[in-house]
Scaffold this motif. Structure first.
Motif, short mmCIF file in Angstrom:
data_model
loop_
_atom_site.label_atom_id
_atom_site.label_comp_id
_atom_site.label_asym_id
_atom_site.label_seq_id
_atom_site.Cartn_x
_atom_site.Cartn_y
_atom_site.Cartn_z
N GLY A 1 14.01 -41.59 -61.37
CA GLY A 1 14.30 -40.62 -62.41
C GLY A 1 15.10 -41.12 -63.60
N ALA A 2 15.68 -42.27 -63.47
CA ALA A 2 16.64 -42.76 -64.46
C ALA A 2 15.95 -43.31 -65.70
CB ALA A 2 17.52 -43.82 -63.80
N SER A 3 16.62 -44.21 -66.31
CA SER A 3 16.15 -44.79 -67.57
C SER A 3 14.86 -45.57 -67.37
CB SER A 3 17.22 -45.73 -68.14
OG SER A 3 17.32 -46.88 -67.32
N ASP A 4 14.17 -45.80 -68.48
CA ASP A 4 12.95 -46.61 -68.43
C ASP A 4 13.24 -48.00 -67.85
OD1 ASP A 4 11.67 -44.46 -69.53
OD2 ASP A 4 11.22 -45.42 -71.45
N ARG A 5 14.41 -48.54 -68.18
CA ARG A 5 14.78 -49.87 -67.69
C ARG A 5 14.86 -49.88 -66.16
NH1 ARG A 5 20.00 -50.74 -68.04
NH2 ARG A 5 20.48 -52.28 -66.49
N LEU B 1 4.03 -45.49 -68.80
CA LEU B 1 5.34 -44.89 -68.53
C LEU B 1 5.59 -43.72 -69.48
CD1 LEU B 1 8.05 -44.82 -67.09
CD2 LEU B 1 8.82 -46.67 -68.59
N LEU B 2 5.30 -43.90 -70.75
CA LEU B 2 5.51 -42.83 -71.72
C LEU B 2 4.63 -41.62 -71.42
CD1 LEU B 2 5.76 -44.92 -75.00
CD2 LEU B 2 7.63 -43.76 -73.79
N ALA B 3 3.38 -41.87 -71.04
CA ALA B 3 2.46 -40.76 -70.72
C ALA B 3 2.95 -39.97 -69.52
CB ALA B 3 1.06 -41.30 -70.46
N VAL B 4 3.40 -40.66 -68.50
CA VAL B 4 3.89 -39.97 -67.30
C VAL B 4 5.18 -39.20 -67.63
CG1 VAL B 4 4.83 -40.30 -64.97
CG2 VAL B 4 2.76 -41.53 -65.67
N ARG B 5 6.07 -39.82 -68.39
CA ARG B 5 7.32 -39.14 -68.77
C ARG B 5 7.05 -37.90 -69.61
NH1 ARG B 5 12.02 -40.81 -66.83
NH2 ARG B 5 12.47 -43.03 -66.70
N SER B 6 5.97 -37.91 -70.39
CA SER B 6 5.65 -36.75 -71.24
C SER B 6 4.90 -35.66 -70.47
CB SER B 6 4.84 -37.19 -72.46
OG SER B 6 3.54 -37.56 -72.07
N GLY B 7 4.68 -35.89 -69.17
CA GLY B 7 4.05 -34.86 -68.35
C GLY B 7 2.56 -35.01 -68.16
N GLU B 8 1.98 -36.04 -68.75
CA GLU B 8 0.54 -36.27 -68.55
C GLU B 8 0.29 -36.69 -67.11
OE1 GLU B 8 -2.25 -38.85 -70.94
OE2 GLU B 8 -0.67 -38.46 -72.42
N LYS B 9 -0.72 -36.10 -66.51
CA LYS B 9 -1.07 -36.50 -65.14
C LYS B 9 -1.98 -37.72 -65.23
CE LYS B 9 -3.20 -34.69 -60.93
NZ LYS B 9 -2.53 -35.48 -60.00
N THR C 1 -4.08 -40.48 -63.08
CA THR C 1 -4.61 -40.70 -61.74
C THR C 1 -4.94 -42.17 -61.48
OG1 THR C 1 -6.83 -40.17 -62.52
CG2 THR C 1 -5.54 -38.37 -61.56
N ALA C 2 -4.91 -43.02 -62.50
CA ALA C 2 -5.11 -44.45 -62.27
C ALA C 2 -3.86 -45.02 -61.60
CB ALA C 2 -5.39 -45.16 -63.59
N ASP C 3 -3.98 -46.20 -61.03
CA ASP C 3 -2.90 -46.76 -60.22
C ASP C 3 -1.57 -46.89 -60.95
OD1 ASP C 3 -4.39 -46.90 -57.89
OD2 ASP C 3 -5.15 -48.89 -58.35
N PHE C 4 -1.57 -47.37 -62.19
CA PHE C 4 -0.29 -47.51 -62.88
C PHE C 4 0.35 -46.14 -63.14
CE2 PHE C 4 -1.91 -51.73 -64.74
CZ PHE C 4 -1.47 -52.42 -63.62
N GLY C 5 -0.46 -45.14 -63.44
CA GLY C 5 0.06 -43.79 -63.60
C GLY C 5 0.66 -43.25 -62.31
N LYS C 6 -0.04 -43.48 -61.19
CA LYS C 6 0.48 -43.07 -59.88
C LYS C 6 1.79 -43.78 -59.56
CE LYS C 6 -4.05 -42.27 -57.78
NZ LYS C 6 -4.98 -42.78 -56.76
N ALA C 7 1.84 -45.08 -59.86
CA ALA C 7 3.05 -45.86 -59.58
C ALA C 7 4.24 -45.32 -60.38
CB ALA C 7 2.81 -47.33 -59.90
N PHE C 8 4.02 -45.09 -61.68
CA PHE C 8 5.13 -44.59 -62.50
C PHE C 8 5.53 -43.18 -62.11
CE2 PHE C 8 4.07 -48.01 -65.64
CZ PHE C 8 5.29 -48.66 -65.52
N THR C 9 4.58 -42.35 -61.73
CA THR C 9 4.92 -40.99 -61.27
C THR C 9 5.83 -41.07 -60.04
OG1 THR C 9 2.86 -40.08 -62.14
CG2 THR C 9 3.97 -38.82 -60.39
N ALA C 10 5.46 -41.93 -59.08
CA ALA C 10 6.28 -42.07 -57.87
C ALA C 10 7.66 -42.63 -58.20
CB ALA C 10 5.56 -42.99 -56.87
N LEU C 11 7.71 -43.62 -59.09
CA LEU C 11 9.00 -44.23 -59.42
C LEU C 11 9.90 -43.29 -60.20
CD1 LEU C 11 7.78 -47.82 -60.28
CD2 LEU C 11 9.18 -47.13 -58.31
N ILE C 12 9.34 -42.51 -61.11
CA ILE C 12 10.15 -41.54 -61.85
C ILE C 12 10.67 -40.47 -60.89
CG2 ILE C 12 10.04 -39.70 -63.59
CD1 ILE C 12 8.14 -41.62 -65.18
N ASP C 13 9.81 -40.03 -59.97
CA ASP C 13 10.27 -39.05 -58.97
C ASP C 13 11.41 -39.62 -58.13
OD1 ASP C 13 8.37 -37.29 -59.84
OD2 ASP C 13 7.02 -37.56 -58.13
N ARG C 14 11.31 -40.91 -57.80
CA ARG C 14 12.29 -41.55 -56.93
C ARG C 14 13.53 -41.96 -57.70
NH1 ARG C 14 9.60 -46.28 -54.53
NH2 ARG C 14 8.25 -44.65 -53.77
#
Length: 173
Positions: free
Chosen positions: A106-110, A81-89, A91-104
């Motif tokens: 966008g709110a707090s980490d919680r 989550l921290l890596a995706v929030r900091s702009g790191e791309k 490509t593994a599944d958890f990174g893809k999931a967090f990217t999609a969820l942050i896009d959708r």
């Protein structure tokens, strides 16, 4: 270049993505699984990268062949989550999931973690269905044997157990 060697674990992982994608009405072109990784390629422009349930079905399906289920703790997920929030791309599944969820969300980490856990539970519930489990096993077994399958062949194997498109999400972007 190394020899292509199919992998049981990766075959179940990719079969999990593929079967949930089929249920969502997506059309696979090809699926492959080797010791070096795997993937499913889909036909046309799709919102598959935003379907967090389908993304999480891969890691969750990995345990089928060893009868275990991996559910990462919040501490395991925090670096993703921290890596995706900091702009790191990522490509593994958890990174893809967090990217999609942050896009959708966008709110707090919680809020993002709560949405992640909701998608995780949905994926577990789907993978616990006998028809879905049978479809994942059928595709993974053939994928382990062959290493690669045309999407139509993988869909035909899965369709013996599930009804493709039965969980199509009409309003998914």
């Amino acid at each position: 270049m190394t020899d292509f060697r199919p992998s049981d674990r990766v075959s179940f992982h990719e079969a999990g993505h593929l079967v949930i994608g089929l249920l969502r009405g997506l059309t696979p072109l090809v699926v492959f699984a080797s010791e070096d990784g795997g993937g499913v390629f889909w036909k046309g422009p799709i919102a598959a990268c935003r379907d967090v349930t389908m993304i999480l079905a891969g890691p969750l399906a990995e345990g089928f062949f060893e009868n275990w289920q991996y559910r990462p703790t919040d501490e395991d997920l925090k670096p993703w989550l921290l890596a995706v929030r900091s702009g790191e791309k990522k490509t593994a599944d958890f990174g893809k999931a967090f990217t999609a969820l942050i896009d959708r969300c966008g709110a707090s980490d919680r809020v993002v973690m709560s949405a992640f856990r909701s998608a995780e539970v949905e994926a577990i519930d789907l993978l616990d269905r006998r028809d879905v489990r049978a479809a994942v096993r059928a595709v993974a077994t053939e994928l382990t044997r062959a290493g690669r399958l045309l999407g139509a062949d993988a869909a035909e194997l899965a369709s013996r157990h599930i009804e493709p498109g039965s969980l199509k999400m009409e309003n998914t972007p």
